[in-house]
Design an enzyme around this catalytic site. Structure first.
Site, short mmCIF file in Angstrom:
data_model
loop_
_atom_site.label_atom_id
_atom_site.label_comp_id
_atom_site.label_asym_id
_atom_site.label_seq_id
_atom_site.Cartn_x
_atom_site.Cartn_y
_atom_site.Cartn_z
N LYS A 184 -3.00 8.42 3.01
CA LYS A 184 -4.21 8.25 3.83
C LYS A 184 -3.97 8.72 5.27
O LYS A 184 -4.89 9.24 5.91
CB LYS A 184 -4.69 6.79 3.81
CG LYS A 184 -5.25 6.31 2.47
CD LYS A 184 -6.46 7.09 2.00
CE LYS A 184 -7.20 6.38 0.86
NZ LYS A 184 -8.28 7.23 0.29
N TYR A 209 0.85 -1.20 0.00
CA TYR A 209 0.00 0.00 0.00
C TYR A 209 0.89 1.26 0.00
O TYR A 209 0.52 2.30 -0.54
CB TYR A 209 -0.97 -0.01 1.19
CG TYR A 209 -2.15 0.92 1.01
CD1 TYR A 209 -3.03 0.75 -0.06
CD2 TYR A 209 -2.39 1.96 1.90
CE1 TYR A 209 -4.12 1.59 -0.23
CE2 TYR A 209 -3.48 2.81 1.74
CZ TYR A 209 -4.33 2.61 0.67
OH TYR A 209 -5.40 3.46 0.51
O1 0WE Z 1 -6.90 3.08 -1.63
C1 0WE Z 1 -6.90 2.06 -2.27
C2 0WE Z 1 -6.35 2.04 -3.68
C3 0WE Z 1 -6.22 3.38 -4.32
C4 0WE Z 1 -5.42 3.37 -5.59
C5 0WE Z 1 -5.43 2.35 -6.52
C6 0WE Z 1 -4.67 2.44 -7.68
C7 0WE Z 1 -4.62 1.33 -8.68
C8 0WE Z 1 -4.22 1.80 -10.07
C9 0WE Z 1 -4.63 4.47 -5.85
N1 0WE Z 1 -3.89 4.58 -6.97
C10 0WE Z 1 -3.91 3.60 -7.89
N2 0WE Z 1 -3.15 3.75 -9.01
C11 0WE Z 1 -3.21 2.90 -10.06
O2 0WE Z 1 -2.46 3.05 -11.05
N3 0WE Z 1 -7.35 0.88 -1.68
C12 0WE Z 1 -7.79 0.92 -0.30
C13 0WE Z 1 -7.40 -0.39 -2.37
C14 0WE Z 1 -6.10 -1.09 -2.12
O3 0WE Z 1 -4.98 -0.76 -2.79
C15 0WE Z 1 -3.95 -1.55 -2.32
C16 0WE Z 1 -4.44 -2.38 -1.32
C17 0WE Z 1 -5.82 -2.09 -1.18
C18 0WE Z 1 -6.78 -2.71 -0.22
C19 0WE Z 1 -2.62 -1.59 -2.71
C20 0WE Z 1 -1.77 -2.49 -2.08
C21 0WE Z 1 -2.23 -3.31 -1.07
C22 0WE Z 1 -3.57 -3.28 -0.68
#
Ligand code: 0WE
Length: 257
Positions: free
Chosen positions: A164, A157
């Site tokens: 966050k 993450y």
């Molecule tokens: O906040 C998020 C993800 C937000 C996010 C996702 C992406 C994917 C594609 C932000 N930026 C990008 N950029 C991209 O190019 N989450 C809470 C979902 C999430 O993301 C993770 C998680 C979880 C759960 C990433 C790594 C490990 C766990």
């Protein structure tokens, strides 16, 4: 009668029908609110317009949160059409794809700054723009979305966790500034959800499965559960709650082993 009857809500961050922002918009409509959506770029406009139509929400315009001119235009249009605003939902985040799979140690200066700008600073810019419209209504409520990675080191993450953490701190300082205007500011920390954001994440399914096994409720979180808690936090039901991060994660975050 719904808990958001007669209220006007701006929802930022709908990308498609799986978006948590969409679950929140639908619940707000079901609870009687008028809802305006924004879209980020022409590609997402094609997704957002039919969704808005489905529930009788309006599309107020394009909003890339890094663009001050677009923030100004959206709020000028809100002032014109509604004259005020009761609720605002911020469901926007970004990190470079590579920064969600490499070592955090290797995050670039530019990747770090861009992630914090889009994921955290944007809440501040939007809250500043919303304040006068909410004051015109005697107060309001702002809600953003967070994730456990803000307070725990969740593998991969990475910079999003740092963003966050900043976002949750922004919630507290905005709550302090906006409280005297009767504007509440809170975050909802959601469990993993199958959205466009998570579709690009390596090992997402393994992780989501682990959460289901360990969480007190022994199941995954439903996006509708985020929608219902969001509507409650945005409504007068939560009139005494501000500056908080509330977990809607089927209990996962409280488990010690
Ligand atoms: O906040 C998020 C993800 C937000 C996010 C996702 C992406 C994917 C594609 C932000 N930026 C990008 N950029 C991209 O190019 N989450 C809470 C979902 C999430 O993301 C993770 C998680 C979880 C759960 C990433 C790594 C490990 C766990």
């Amino acid at each position: 009668m719904g808990i958001a009857e007669g209220r006007r809500a701006l929802v930022i961050g709908v990308a498609n029908e799986k978006s948590l922002a969409w679950a929140i918009a639908r619940e707000l409509r079901a609870q009687g609110a008028e809802v305006a959506l924004t879209y980020q770029g022409a590609m997402l406009e094609k997704r957002v317009r039919p969704l808005a139509e489905q529930v009788g929400a309006s599309v107020i315009g394009e909003l890339d949160v890094t663009r001050d001119d677009q923030i100004d235009a959206v709020f000028a249009k809100l002032r014109e059409t509604w004259g005020g605003l009761d609720m605002m939902v911020h469901a926007v985040a970004f990190a470079e794809r590579e920064d969600l799979r490499e070592r955090f140690l290797n995050v670039s200066r530019q990747g770090f700054l861009r992630s914090l700008e889009i994921s955290a600073y944007s809440l501040v810019a939007l809250a500043r723009a919303a304040e006068p419209l909410m004051q015109a209504r005697g107060g309001g409520s702002i809600l953003t979305l967070s994730y456990l990675g803000a307070v725990r080191a969740v593998p991969n993450y990475n910079v999003m966790g740092v963003a966050k953490a900043a976002l949750e701190a922004c919630v507290r300082y905005l709550a302090l500034d906006l409280g005297p205007s009767n504007i509440r500011v809170n975050a909802l920390s959601a469990g993993p959800a199958r959205t466009l954001s998570s579709s690009a994440i390596r090992d997402y399914y393994t992780m989501a499965h682990e959460v289901e096994k360990r969480a007190p409720l022994r199941r995954g979180m439903e996006t509708e559960e985020v929608g219902r808690m969001a509507a409650a936090m945005l409504s007068e039901l939560a009139s005494g709650v501000t500056g908080q991060t509330v977990y809607v994660d089927v209990g996962y975050s409280i488990v010690g082993f």
